[in-house]
Write an enzyme that holds these catalytic residues in place. Structure first.
Site, PDB file in Angstrom:
ATOM      1  N   LEU A   1       0.858  -1.174   0.000  1.00 51.15           N
ATOM      2  CA  LEU A   1       0.000   0.000   0.000  1.00 51.15           C
ATOM      3  C   LEU A   1       0.894   1.224   0.000  1.00 51.15           C
ATOM      4  CD1 LEU A   1      -2.625  -0.993   2.761  1.00 51.15           C
ATOM      5  CD2 LEU A   1      -2.944  -1.065   0.278  1.00 51.15           C
ATOM      6  N   ASP A   2       0.439   2.298  -0.647  1.00 48.73           N
ATOM      7  CA  ASP A   2       1.207   3.528  -0.641  1.00 48.73           C
ATOM      8  C   ASP A   2       1.388   4.031   0.792  1.00 48.73           C
ATOM      9  OD1 ASP A   2       1.219   3.449  -3.416  1.00 48.73           O
ATOM     10  OD2 ASP A   2      -0.599   4.662  -3.569  1.00 48.73           O
ATOM     11  N   LYS A   3       2.384   4.864   0.996  1.00 45.45           N
ATOM     12  CA  LYS A   3       2.755   5.344   2.335  1.00 45.45           C
ATOM     13  C   LYS A   3       1.560   5.871   3.128  1.00 45.45           C
ATOM     14  CE  LYS A   3       5.663   9.015   4.352  1.00 45.45           C
ATOM     15  NZ  LYS A   3       4.700  10.136   4.417  1.00 45.45           N
TER      16      LYS A   3
END
Length: 307
Positions: free
Chosen positions: A133-135
Protein backbone atom coordinates in the site's frame (compact mmCIF):
# COMPACT_ATOMS: atom_id res chain seq x y z
CA UNK A 1 21.41 -26.30 -11.70
CA UNK A 2 21.19 -27.67 -15.24
CA UNK A 3 18.05 -28.21 -17.34
CA UNK A 4 17.40 -29.39 -20.88
CA UNK A 5 14.35 -27.95 -22.61
CA UNK A 6 11.78 -30.62 -23.48
CA UNK A 7 9.36 -28.44 -25.41
CA UNK A 8 9.58 -25.14 -27.26
CA UNK A 9 7.78 -21.87 -27.79
CA UNK A 10 7.71 -20.71 -24.16
CA UNK A 11 9.36 -17.56 -22.89
CA UNK A 12 12.44 -18.22 -20.79
CA UNK A 13 10.86 -16.95 -17.55
CA UNK A 14 7.64 -18.89 -18.21
CA UNK A 15 9.52 -22.12 -18.90
CA UNK A 16 11.65 -21.80 -15.77
CA UNK A 17 8.55 -21.03 -13.73
CA UNK A 18 7.01 -24.32 -14.87
CA UNK A 19 10.16 -26.34 -14.18
CA UNK A 20 11.05 -24.65 -10.88
CA UNK A 21 7.74 -24.12 -9.06
CA UNK A 22 9.54 -23.59 -5.77
CA UNK A 23 10.76 -20.21 -7.07
CA UNK A 24 8.35 -17.36 -7.78
CA UNK A 25 8.08 -15.91 -11.28
CA UNK A 26 9.40 -12.55 -10.07
CA UNK A 27 12.39 -14.23 -8.39
CA UNK A 28 13.23 -16.08 -11.63
CA UNK A 29 12.95 -12.87 -13.63
CA UNK A 30 15.42 -11.20 -11.29
CA UNK A 31 17.82 -14.12 -11.63
CA UNK A 32 17.62 -13.73 -15.42
CA UNK A 33 18.11 -9.95 -15.31
CA UNK A 34 21.11 -10.33 -13.00
CA UNK A 35 22.89 -12.69 -15.40
CA UNK A 36 22.37 -15.88 -13.41
CA UNK A 37 20.89 -17.87 -16.30
CA UNK A 38 22.86 -19.26 -19.25
CA UNK A 39 21.21 -20.43 -22.47
CA UNK A 40 23.40 -22.85 -24.45
CA UNK A 41 26.49 -21.64 -22.63
CA UNK A 42 25.76 -17.92 -23.06
CA UNK A 43 24.42 -15.58 -20.37
CA UNK A 44 20.85 -14.58 -21.24
CA UNK A 45 19.35 -11.52 -19.52
CA UNK A 46 16.17 -11.24 -21.61
CA UNK A 47 13.23 -12.90 -19.87
CA UNK A 48 11.15 -12.95 -23.08
CA UNK A 49 13.69 -15.02 -25.02
CA UNK A 50 12.00 -18.06 -26.57
CA UNK A 51 13.48 -21.42 -25.63
CA UNK A 52 13.39 -24.41 -27.96
CA UNK A 53 13.52 -28.14 -27.57
CA UNK A 54 17.06 -29.30 -26.86
CA UNK A 55 18.25 -25.95 -25.48
CA UNK A 56 20.50 -26.23 -22.45
CA UNK A 57 19.88 -24.02 -19.44
CA UNK A 58 22.16 -23.44 -16.50
CA UNK A 59 20.73 -21.57 -13.51
CA UNK A 60 22.90 -20.22 -10.74
CA UNK A 61 21.07 -19.32 -7.54
CA UNK A 62 23.31 -17.03 -5.52
CA UNK A 63 23.51 -17.64 -1.76
CA UNK A 64 21.04 -15.73 0.34
CA UNK A 65 22.42 -12.34 1.28
CA UNK A 66 22.41 -11.41 4.94
CA UNK A 67 19.38 -9.30 5.71
CA UNK A 68 20.71 -5.83 6.45
CA UNK A 69 17.54 -4.73 8.20
CA UNK A 70 17.06 -4.21 11.90
CA UNK A 71 13.95 -5.34 13.79
CA UNK A 72 12.13 -2.40 15.37
CA UNK A 73 9.41 -2.56 17.99
CA UNK A 74 6.74 -0.64 16.11
CA UNK A 75 3.15 -1.39 17.22
CA UNK A 76 1.06 -3.38 14.74
CA UNK A 77 -2.73 -3.41 14.44
CA UNK A 78 -3.22 -7.12 13.70
CA UNK A 79 -6.47 -8.20 12.02
CA UNK A 80 -5.55 -11.91 11.62
CA UNK A 81 -2.51 -14.06 12.30
CA UNK A 82 -1.47 -17.72 12.25
CA UNK A 83 1.70 -19.69 11.45
CA UNK A 84 1.47 -18.95 7.72
CA UNK A 85 0.35 -15.35 7.32
CA UNK A 86 -0.47 -12.13 9.11
CA UNK A 87 -2.92 -9.42 8.05
CA UNK A 88 -2.40 -5.96 9.52
CA UNK A 89 -4.28 -2.67 9.39
CA UNK A 90 -1.59 -0.34 8.10
CA UNK A 91 -1.71 3.23 9.41
CA UNK A 92 -0.98 6.32 7.36
CA UNK A 93 2.62 7.57 7.16
CA UNK A 94 4.06 4.05 7.36
CA UNK A 95 6.23 2.94 4.45
CA UNK A 96 5.85 -0.77 3.67
CA UNK A 97 9.47 -1.65 2.88
CA UNK A 98 12.85 0.12 3.00
CA UNK A 99 13.71 2.43 0.12
CA UNK A 100 16.01 5.43 -0.40
CA UNK A 101 14.99 8.01 2.17
CA UNK A 102 13.15 5.39 4.23
CA UNK A 103 15.86 2.98 5.36
CA UNK A 104 14.19 2.25 8.70
CA UNK A 105 10.95 2.73 10.58
CA UNK A 106 9.10 0.69 7.94
CA UNK A 107 6.50 -2.03 8.20
CA UNK A 108 9.21 -4.56 7.34
CA UNK A 109 11.26 -3.43 10.35
CA UNK A 110 8.20 -3.88 12.55
CA UNK A 111 7.44 -7.31 11.09
CA UNK A 112 10.98 -8.54 11.66
CA UNK A 113 10.52 -7.76 15.35
CA UNK A 114 7.10 -9.42 15.49
CA UNK A 115 7.99 -12.42 13.29
CA UNK A 116 11.69 -13.31 13.83
CA UNK A 117 11.63 -16.08 11.18
CA UNK A 118 10.46 -13.77 8.40
CA UNK A 119 13.94 -13.03 7.02
CA UNK A 120 14.41 -14.16 3.43
CA UNK A 121 10.77 -15.03 2.69
CA UNK A 122 10.11 -13.76 -0.85
CA UNK A 123 13.29 -11.68 -1.08
CA UNK A 124 15.92 -9.94 0.98
CA UNK A 125 14.65 -6.36 1.10
CA UNK A 126 10.91 -7.14 1.20
CA UNK A 127 10.61 -10.23 3.40
CA UNK A 128 7.09 -11.63 3.41
CA UNK A 129 5.55 -8.75 1.48
CA UNK A 130 2.87 -10.06 -0.89
CA UNK A 131 1.48 -6.71 -2.07
CA UNK A 132 1.88 -3.15 -0.88
CA UNK A 133 0.00 0.00 0.00
CA UNK A 134 1.21 3.53 -0.64
CA UNK A 135 2.76 5.34 2.34
CA UNK A 136 -0.41 7.27 3.23
CA UNK A 137 -2.95 4.69 2.12
CA UNK A 138 -4.31 2.87 5.15
CA UNK A 139 -5.88 -0.54 5.62
CA UNK A 140 -5.60 -4.29 5.23
CA UNK A 141 -2.28 -5.74 4.07
CA UNK A 142 -1.31 -9.42 4.06
CA UNK A 143 2.22 -10.68 4.76
CA UNK A 144 3.38 -14.27 4.26
CA UNK A 145 5.34 -16.12 6.93
CA UNK A 146 6.53 -19.01 4.73
CA UNK A 147 7.86 -19.25 1.18
CA UNK A 148 4.94 -21.47 0.17
CA UNK A 149 2.39 -19.02 1.58
CA UNK A 150 4.17 -16.17 -0.21
CA UNK A 151 3.96 -17.87 -3.60
CA UNK A 152 0.38 -19.03 -3.01
CA UNK A 153 -0.87 -15.59 -2.01
CA UNK A 154 0.88 -13.89 -4.92
CA UNK A 155 -0.69 -16.46 -7.25
CA UNK A 156 -4.13 -15.64 -5.82
CA UNK A 157 -3.61 -11.97 -6.60
CA UNK A 158 -2.48 -12.78 -10.12
CA UNK A 159 -5.41 -15.15 -10.70
CA UNK A 160 -7.79 -12.55 -9.21
CA UNK A 161 -9.14 -15.04 -6.66
CA UNK A 162 -8.06 -12.70 -3.87
CA UNK A 163 -10.37 -9.68 -3.59
CA UNK A 164 -9.20 -6.20 -2.56
CA UNK A 165 -11.83 -3.57 -1.79
CA UNK A 166 -11.12 0.06 -0.91
CA UNK A 167 -13.09 3.00 0.40
CA UNK A 168 -12.20 6.53 -0.67
CA UNK A 169 -13.63 10.03 -0.72
CA UNK A 170 -13.36 11.84 -4.04
CA UNK A 171 -13.98 15.36 -5.25
CA UNK A 172 -17.23 15.81 -7.17
CA UNK A 173 -19.97 13.30 -7.96
CA UNK A 174 -19.74 10.77 -10.81
CA UNK A 175 -22.67 10.84 -13.25
CA UNK A 176 -23.42 7.12 -12.93
CA UNK A 177 -23.83 4.87 -9.89
CA UNK A 178 -21.01 2.51 -10.81
CA UNK A 179 -18.51 1.74 -13.53
CA UNK A 180 -15.30 0.10 -14.64
CA UNK A 181 -12.10 1.93 -15.55
CA UNK A 182 -9.93 -0.10 -17.91
CA UNK A 183 -6.92 2.08 -18.72
CA UNK A 184 -3.26 0.97 -18.74
CA UNK A 185 -0.90 2.60 -16.26
CA UNK A 186 2.81 3.35 -16.55
CA UNK A 187 5.43 5.76 -15.26
CA UNK A 188 4.70 9.44 -15.96
CA UNK A 189 6.75 10.69 -18.90
CA UNK A 190 8.01 13.82 -17.10
CA UNK A 191 7.41 13.48 -13.35
CA UNK A 192 9.02 10.18 -12.36
CA UNK A 193 7.33 10.23 -8.93
CA UNK A 194 3.95 9.93 -10.61
CA UNK A 195 2.15 7.27 -12.59
CA UNK A 196 -0.15 8.03 -15.51
CA UNK A 197 -2.42 6.47 -18.09
CA UNK A 198 0.08 5.19 -20.67
CA UNK A 199 -0.75 3.13 -23.79
CA UNK A 200 0.42 -0.48 -23.65
CA UNK A 201 2.56 0.04 -26.75
CA UNK A 202 4.44 2.75 -24.84
CA UNK A 203 5.06 0.69 -21.72
CA UNK A 204 1.75 0.89 -19.86
CA UNK A 205 0.41 -2.21 -18.12
CA UNK A 206 -3.21 -3.35 -17.99
CA UNK A 207 -5.09 -1.78 -15.06
CA UNK A 208 -8.75 -2.41 -14.23
CA UNK A 209 -10.67 -0.75 -11.39
CA UNK A 210 -14.33 -1.36 -10.51
CA UNK A 211 -16.09 1.46 -8.61
CA UNK A 212 -19.47 2.33 -7.18
CA UNK A 213 -21.01 5.23 -5.26
CA UNK A 214 -21.79 4.55 -1.60
CA UNK A 215 -22.85 8.02 -0.46
CA UNK A 216 -23.20 11.48 -2.02
CA UNK A 217 -21.82 14.20 0.24
CA UNK A 218 -22.49 17.50 -1.51
CA UNK A 219 -19.59 18.10 -3.87
CA UNK A 220 -17.84 15.00 -2.55
CA UNK A 221 -18.58 11.28 -2.83
CA UNK A 222 -17.82 8.24 -0.70
CA UNK A 223 -16.76 5.54 -3.16
CA UNK A 224 -16.03 1.84 -3.04
CA UNK A 225 -13.30 0.51 -5.32
CA UNK A 226 -12.39 -3.06 -6.21
CA UNK A 227 -9.06 -3.82 -7.81
CA UNK A 228 -8.87 -6.37 -10.60
CA UNK A 229 -5.18 -5.57 -11.11
CA UNK A 230 -2.69 -4.01 -8.71
CA UNK A 231 -0.64 -1.33 -10.42
CA UNK A 232 1.23 1.35 -8.49
CA UNK A 233 -1.16 4.22 -7.58
CA UNK A 234 -3.90 2.50 -9.60
CA UNK A 235 -6.98 3.86 -7.81
CA UNK A 236 -5.41 7.29 -7.45
CA UNK A 237 -4.55 7.51 -11.15
CA UNK A 238 -7.89 6.13 -12.36
CA UNK A 239 -9.90 8.39 -10.04
CA UNK A 240 -7.99 11.42 -11.26
CA UNK A 241 -8.43 10.33 -14.88
CA UNK A 242 -12.23 10.14 -14.48
CA UNK A 243 -12.23 13.70 -13.13
CA UNK A 244 -12.79 12.76 -9.48
CA UNK A 245 -9.42 12.56 -7.71
CA UNK A 246 -9.07 11.24 -4.17
CA UNK A 247 -9.40 13.98 -1.55
CA UNK A 248 -6.06 14.94 -0.03
CA UNK A 249 -3.96 13.21 -2.70
CA UNK A 250 -0.70 15.21 -2.86
CA UNK A 251 0.19 13.91 -6.35
CA UNK A 252 -3.09 13.71 -8.25
CA UNK A 253 -5.21 16.44 -6.61
CA UNK A 254 -4.72 19.65 -4.62
CA UNK A 255 -3.88 17.69 -1.48
CA UNK A 256 -5.96 20.11 0.63
CA UNK A 257 -9.35 20.10 2.32
CA UNK A 258 -10.81 22.89 4.42
CA UNK A 259 -11.71 21.99 7.98
CA UNK A 260 -9.33 19.10 8.63
CA UNK A 261 -5.60 18.55 8.35
CA UNK A 262 -4.99 15.61 6.00
CA UNK A 263 -1.67 13.78 5.89
CA UNK A 264 -2.37 12.31 2.46
CA UNK A 265 -5.01 10.72 0.27
CA UNK A 266 -8.27 9.64 1.93
CA UNK A 267 -8.04 6.07 0.64
CA UNK A 268 -8.45 2.98 2.80
CA UNK A 269 -7.97 -0.72 1.97
CA UNK A 270 -11.21 -1.69 3.69
CA UNK A 271 -11.64 -5.41 2.98
CA UNK A 272 -9.25 -8.18 1.96
CA UNK A 273 -10.67 -11.58 1.01
CA UNK A 274 -8.41 -14.54 0.24
CA UNK A 275 -8.11 -18.30 0.55
CA UNK A 276 -5.84 -19.63 3.27
CA UNK A 277 -2.73 -21.05 1.51
CA UNK A 278 -2.87 -24.29 3.54
CA UNK A 279 -6.52 -25.02 4.39
CA UNK A 280 -8.14 -23.23 1.45
CA UNK A 281 -10.68 -21.67 3.81
CA UNK A 282 -11.88 -18.16 3.01
CA UNK A 283 -10.42 -15.40 5.17
CA UNK A 284 -12.14 -12.02 5.16
CA UNK A 285 -10.31 -9.24 6.96
CA UNK A 286 -12.04 -5.89 7.45
CA UNK A 287 -9.90 -2.95 8.52
CA UNK A 288 -11.70 -0.30 10.61
CA UNK A 289 -11.60 3.21 9.15
CA UNK A 290 -8.87 5.49 10.52
CA UNK A 291 -9.86 8.47 12.67
CA UNK A 292 -9.07 11.03 9.96
CA UNK A 293 -11.36 9.28 7.47
CA UNK A 294 -14.20 9.14 10.04
CA UNK A 295 -13.70 12.81 10.95
CA UNK A 296 -13.89 13.86 7.30
CA UNK A 297 -17.11 11.87 6.83
CA UNK A 298 -18.60 13.58 9.90
CA UNK A 299 -17.74 17.03 8.57
CA UNK A 300 -19.21 16.32 5.14
CA UNK A 301 -22.39 14.78 6.60
CA UNK A 302 -22.89 17.75 8.92
CA UNK A 303 -22.60 20.09 5.96
CA UNK A 304 -25.29 18.04 4.26
CA UNK A 305 -27.43 17.81 7.35
CA UNK A 306 -27.32 14.00 7.21
CA UNK A 307 -25.27 13.38 10.35
Amino acid sequence: MNLQVENYGDRLDSYLSQRLPELSRSRLQKLIEQGNVQLNGQICTAKKTAVREGDRLQITIPPTQPLDLQPEEIPLDILYEDDYLIIINKPADLVVHPAPGHENGTLVNALLSHCPNLAGIGGVSRPGIVHRLDKDTTGALVIAKTEFAHQNLQAQLKAKTARREYLGIVYGVPKTESGIINLPIGRHRVDRKKMAVVPVEKGGREAITHWQILERLGNYTLMQFRLETGRTHQIRVHSSQMGHPIVGDPLYSSGRFGGINLSGQVLHAWKLTLNHPMSGETIEAIAPLPATFIKLLEILRKRQGTF
